[in-house]
Design a protein around this motif. Structure first.
Motif, mmCIF file in Angstrom:
data_model
loop_
_atom_site.group_PDB
_atom_site.id
_atom_site.type_symbol
_atom_site.label_atom_id
_atom_site.label_comp_id
_atom_site.label_asym_id
_atom_site.label_seq_id
_atom_site.Cartn_x
_atom_site.Cartn_y
_atom_site.Cartn_z
ATOM 1 N N LEU A 17 8.978 -9.358 -8.051
ATOM 2 C CA LEU A 17 8.488 -8.394 -9.028
ATOM 3 C C LEU A 17 7.837 -9.127 -10.193
ATOM 4 C CD1 LEU A 17 8.359 -5.401 -9.884
ATOM 5 C CD2 LEU A 17 10.521 -5.766 -11.089
ATOM 6 N N LEU A 18 6.592 -8.767 -10.484
ATOM 7 C CA LEU A 18 5.866 -9.403 -11.571
ATOM 8 C C LEU A 18 6.503 -9.037 -12.908
ATOM 9 C CD1 LEU A 18 2.215 -8.735 -10.342
ATOM 10 C CD2 LEU A 18 3.624 -10.769 -9.972
ATOM 11 N N ALA A 19 6.417 -9.949 -13.856
ATOM 12 C CA ALA A 19 7.037 -9.723 -15.157
ATOM 13 C C ALA A 19 6.233 -8.719 -15.965
ATOM 14 C CB ALA A 19 7.136 -11.051 -15.916
ATOM 15 N N VAL A 46 13.774 8.305 -10.576
ATOM 16 C CA VAL A 46 14.915 7.416 -10.333
ATOM 17 C C VAL A 46 15.438 6.805 -11.628
ATOM 18 C CG1 VAL A 46 15.680 5.345 -9.118
ATOM 19 C CG2 VAL A 46 14.116 6.943 -8.001
ATOM 20 N N LEU A 47 14.549 6.316 -12.479
ATOM 21 C CA LEU A 47 14.968 5.685 -13.726
ATOM 22 C C LEU A 47 14.996 6.657 -14.893
ATOM 23 C CD1 LEU A 47 13.140 2.237 -13.488
ATOM 24 C CD2 LEU A 47 15.446 2.872 -12.718
ATOM 25 N N TRP A 103 5.241 -2.907 -9.645
ATOM 26 C CA TRP A 103 5.975 -2.195 -8.591
ATOM 27 C C TRP A 103 5.052 -1.838 -7.431
ATOM 28 C CZ3 TRP A 103 10.940 -2.378 -8.146
ATOM 29 C CH2 TRP A 103 11.751 -2.487 -9.279
ATOM 30 N N SER A 104 3.762 -1.635 -7.681
ATOM 31 C CA SER A 104 2.841 -1.360 -6.583
ATOM 32 C C SER A 104 2.732 -2.558 -5.642
ATOM 33 C CB SER A 104 1.457 -1.003 -7.134
ATOM 34 O OG SER A 104 1.505 0.172 -7.903
ATOM 35 N N ALA A 105 2.837 -3.754 -6.195
ATOM 36 C CA ALA A 105 2.835 -4.950 -5.348
ATOM 37 C C ALA A 105 4.059 -4.971 -4.444
ATOM 38 C CB ALA A 105 2.781 -6.205 -6.223
ATOM 39 N N ASN A 135 18.482 -0.866 -6.802
ATOM 40 C CA ASN A 135 19.315 -2.049 -7.044
ATOM 41 C C ASN A 135 18.972 -2.755 -8.352
ATOM 42 O OD1 ASN A 135 20.605 -1.632 -4.577
ATOM 43 N ND2 ASN A 135 19.170 -2.954 -3.463
ATOM 44 N N SER A 136 18.027 -2.215 -9.102
ATOM 45 C CA SER A 136 17.615 -2.858 -10.346
ATOM 46 C C SER A 136 18.713 -2.769 -11.397
ATOM 47 C CB SER A 136 16.335 -2.200 -10.874
ATOM 48 O OG SER A 136 16.574 -0.830 -11.188
ATOM 49 N N ASP A 137 18.678 -3.687 -12.325
ATOM 50 C CA ASP A 137 19.685 -3.712 -13.395
ATOM 51 C C ASP A 137 19.594 -2.450 -14.260
ATOM 52 O OD1 ASP A 137 20.504 -6.180 -12.488
ATOM 53 O OD2 ASP A 137 19.237 -7.301 -13.893
ATOM 54 N N GLU A 138 18.386 -1.958 -14.459
ATOM 55 C CA GLU A 138 18.226 -0.761 -15.291
ATOM 56 C C GLU A 138 18.925 0.437 -14.674
ATOM 57 O OE1 GLU A 138 14.664 1.949 -17.361
ATOM 58 O OE2 GLU A 138 14.184 0.198 -16.115
#
Length: 249
Positions: A5-7, A110-111, A124-126, A142-145
């Motif tokens: 995931l890109l920053a 989701v978030l 996220w598109s990548a 599974n993300s921390d957020e």
């Protein structure tokens, strides 16, 4: 090969989460930690369909997932994952949108917030491009957020800060976050303005004219335009009968 995931960063250090729905959405938090009766579990399931699908018809419901959740065989996070990878969600949101719009939908559902910036959508598109839809859904859940805000047993909801001094009008979620992007809405030609030349008025049932009412006969009589008979200007003595009658051989 899948790329990481890109920053990306929030728009400011103290990011304010913009509202997605009506002002009272944040108060409706569903968690299996506080649910024990079948009715309360049904309310959680219905809220999950509203959050992910906006509305689920009878044939859109995932009966197997519902049974597993009621029997505590899966967690709320697993139930949300099942809805996100279902045929209904894939066909309604992934097949009819670009990857950027699909990512935007998933982050909102989701978030529980809007995307921070274009950089987040590109990142996220990548993931969607390299890992596919299921891989993207797994990384998002599974993300921390997600874990920090909802965990295993809390249903995602629209997160934001409510300012007591600011009044916010209620906007339906399907208008705030329409299924199709602006480009596809323009291609389909909606929303369309509807103009009626005749203004319809509502007449109560007790004031409507019944069969046999004299006013109905009066309206019918007024609609008739009778014309008086006009006398013929040709005399019967001036008609040539021999010429008018067809001759048969």
């Amino acid at each position: 090969m899948a790329i990481p995931l890109l920053a990306y960063a929030p728009t400011c250090p103290n990011q304010r989460v913009d509202p997605l729905g009506a002002p009272d959405d944040e108060a409706n938090i569903y968690s299996t930690d506080d649910i024990f009766s079948p009715t309360e579990m049904g309310n959680l399931i219905n809220a999950a369909y509203r959050q992910i699908f906006f509305h689920a018809f009878k044939w859109d419901r995932e009966i197997v997932l519902e049974s597993q959740l009621r029997n505590r065989q899966i967690t709320v996070r697993d139930f949300v994952r099942g809805l996100l990878v279902s045929n209904t969600f894939i066909d309604s949101f992934y097949n009819k949108n670009s990857n950027y719009r699909f990512v935007e939908h998933c982050i909102q559902k989701v978030l529980g917030r809007k995307v921070y910036s274009e950089a987040e959508k590109i990142s996220w598109s990548a993931i969607v491009m390299t890992k596919g839809v299921k891989g993207f859904i797994d990384d998002l859940l599974n993300s921390d957020e997600y874990i920090e805000n909802f965990g295993e047993n809390t249903l995602p909801y629209h997160r934001r800060r409510i300012l007591p001094s600011r009044a916010t009008g209620e906007i339906p979620f399907n208008i705030t976050s329409p299924r199709y992007d602006a480009y596809y809405r323009n291609q389909l030609g909606f929303p369309k303005g509807i103009w009626q030349e005749v203004v319809r008025t509502f007449v109560p049932y007790d004031q409507k004219l019944k069969a046999g009412d004299s006013r109905l006969f009066a309206n019918m009589a007024k609609s008739i335009n009778p014309r008086a008979g006009v006398a013929s200007s040709i005399s019967a003595y001036n008609i040539d009968i021999a010429q008018k009658v067809p001759y048969r051989r």
